[in-house]
Design a protein around this motif. Structure first.
Motif, mmCIF file in Angstrom:
data_model
loop_
_atom_site.group_PDB
_atom_site.id
_atom_site.type_symbol
_atom_site.label_atom_id
_atom_site.label_comp_id
_atom_site.label_asym_id
_atom_site.label_seq_id
_atom_site.Cartn_x
_atom_site.Cartn_y
_atom_site.Cartn_z
ATOM 1 N N VAL A 58 31.866 -61.762 7.426
ATOM 2 C CA VAL A 58 30.224 -61.260 6.214
ATOM 3 C C VAL A 58 29.232 -62.664 7.106
ATOM 4 N N GLY A 59 28.213 -62.129 7.801
ATOM 5 C CA GLY A 59 26.842 -62.508 8.788
ATOM 6 C C GLY A 59 26.050 -62.601 8.159
ATOM 7 N N ILE A 60 25.070 -63.047 8.942
ATOM 8 C CA ILE A 60 23.150 -63.055 8.147
ATOM 9 C C ILE A 60 22.214 -62.444 9.391
ATOM 10 N N SER A 61 21.106 -62.036 9.063
ATOM 11 C CA SER A 61 20.426 -61.430 10.193
ATOM 12 C C SER A 61 19.124 -62.380 9.309
ATOM 13 N N VAL A 119 36.488 -62.571 4.324
ATOM 14 C CA VAL A 119 36.341 -62.851 3.233
ATOM 15 C C VAL A 119 37.184 -62.017 1.776
ATOM 16 N N SER A 120 37.424 -62.520 0.751
ATOM 17 C CA SER A 120 38.388 -62.372 -0.128
ATOM 18 C C SER A 120 37.390 -61.491 -0.629
ATOM 19 N N ASN A 121 38.515 -60.207 -1.229
ATOM 20 C CA ASN A 121 37.758 -58.601 -2.060
ATOM 21 C C ASN A 121 36.407 -58.893 -2.715
ATOM 22 N N TYR A 148 25.853 -69.902 -5.339
ATOM 23 C CA TYR A 148 26.646 -69.760 -6.349
ATOM 24 C C TYR A 148 27.758 -69.027 -6.086
ATOM 25 N N ILE A 149 28.260 -68.601 -5.280
ATOM 26 C CA ILE A 149 29.522 -67.481 -4.812
ATOM 27 C C ILE A 149 30.251 -68.567 -3.992
ATOM 28 N N PHE A 150 29.288 -69.557 -3.314
ATOM 29 C CA PHE A 150 30.362 -70.396 -2.004
ATOM 30 C C PHE A 150 29.345 -71.720 -2.290
ATOM 31 N N LYS A 202 34.911 -62.475 -3.704
ATOM 32 C CA LYS A 202 34.111 -62.536 -2.963
ATOM 33 C C LYS A 202 33.037 -61.409 -2.434
ATOM 34 N N TYR A 203 33.412 -60.292 -1.427
ATOM 35 C CA TYR A 203 32.776 -59.710 -0.686
ATOM 36 C C TYR A 203 31.934 -58.558 -2.013
ATOM 37 N N GLU A 204 32.906 -58.313 -3.191
ATOM 38 C CA GLU A 204 31.835 -57.126 -3.524
ATOM 39 C C GLU A 204 30.848 -58.374 -5.023
ATOM 40 N N ARG A 205 31.289 -59.371 -4.383
ATOM 41 C CA ARG A 205 29.471 -60.672 -4.865
ATOM 42 C C ARG A 205 28.752 -59.896 -4.275
ATOM 43 N N LEU A 206 29.080 -60.722 -2.600
ATOM 44 C CA LEU A 206 28.083 -60.060 -2.401
ATOM 45 C C LEU A 206 27.342 -58.900 -2.030
ATOM 46 N N MET A 207 28.005 -58.166 -2.111
ATOM 47 C CA MET A 207 26.828 -56.200 -1.814
ATOM 48 C C MET A 207 26.655 -56.670 -3.304
#
Length: 296
Positions: free
Chosen positions: A96-99, A141-143, A115-117, A145-150
């Protein structure tokens, strides 16, 4: 009036009427059966066409998946030993990256990420955001945490697929297998020499080496390194009947999973890159040849 000219004619049309009625009923019944049969025929025809279409569509999808898998830059075939035990396994992960250019509310974004990391150093994250260039926030990234990010729905958060090579045997085949870079290109060992085959083959690539034999020989080399206090050592076990390499060990070795950049020359593959004076080694071959020819 003459009674002789008087005639009474009685005709019975009941039978004709009944026949016509029965005939009409038969026509109606036949028409209904024909209509129902026609409806069922149309339904069966539609379902048959649909099934044929789905079958061809599935075949096309499978072909596309196979072709995409072969041409996918993130694909790389597994490697197994002669007994089909995994030496290298490929798994896909998400980085996961940030622009920074797409960030609308930086404070809200950082608050959600904390909150997530919670264990991440966000002072460094802020510095990277100020630079204004895309950067990787978290790799592998775990599945969950990925879902929470999305679910945050922030356009500045950009997930990217990545390829990870797992080496279950760790140090055991480090000099044989080699490593890849971040762009899925082999940079050493078989990862380099078989780079194209590993990117195209759908089936695992099988080697002639044996994991158990490799382990036993490496253990003996380590034991004698301790006894003789050597800088390094190497051993090759070959099947003399067909030239298959059953084991190739070079010490010191390294754990491929750590993906460290090793510059120390002591970590070279002594079995393939080392230069040695064979000297008396050839006397053994001469003696073996003499025994083989029954000269002595």
């Amino acid at each position: 009036m003459n009674s002789k000219d008087t005639r009474i004619i009685i005709e019975n049309h009941q039978s004709d009427f009944l026949y016509k009625k029965r005939k009409s009923n038969l026509n109606i019944t036949f028409n209904r059966i024909s209509f129902i049969f026609f409806i069922f025929f149309i339904i069966c025809l539609i379902y048959s066409i649909h099934l044929i279409h789905l079958g061809s569509l599935k075949a096309k999808i499978n072909d596309n998946i196979n072709s995409n898998q072969v041409n996918n830059k993130l694909y790389r075939a597994d490697i197994v030993d002669r007994n089909q035990k995994y030496l290298v396994k490929t798994i896909n992960s998400i980085d996961v990256g940030i622009s920074p250019q797409k960030i609308i509310d930086e404070k809200k974004l950082l608050l959600n990420l904390k909150y997530i990391f919670p264990d991440k150093d966000y002072s460094k994250v802020k510095e990277k955001i100020k630079k204004g260039k895309f950067f990787y926030f978290e790799k592998k990234v775990s599945n969950e945490k990925y879902e929470r990010l999305m679910q945050l729905g922030d356009k500045s958060i950009e997930p990217r697929d990545n390829l990870i090579r797992i080496y279950p045997q760790k140090n055991l085949f480090s000099h044989i297998i080699g490593q890849i870079d971040n762009e899925n290109n082999g940079i050493s060992g078989l990862e380099k020499s078989l780079d194209e085959e590993l990117k195209k083959n759908q089936d695992p690539i099988s080697l002639t080496v044996d994991k158990d034999i490799q382990y036993l020989i490496r253990s003996e080399l380590l034991r004698f390194n301790e006894i003789f206090k050597t800088i390094g050592s190497a051993a090759i076990l070959m099947n003399v009947n067909n030239g298959e390499i059953l084991s190739l060990v070079s010490l010191p070795d390294f754990d491929l999973n750590k993906r460290e950049k090793i510059t120390d020359v002591n970590f070279i593959n002594r079995a393939t890159k080392g230069v040695y004076e064979f000297g008396s080694v050839f006397k053994t071959f001469t003696l073996a040849a003499a025994f083989n020819e029954k000269i002595i």
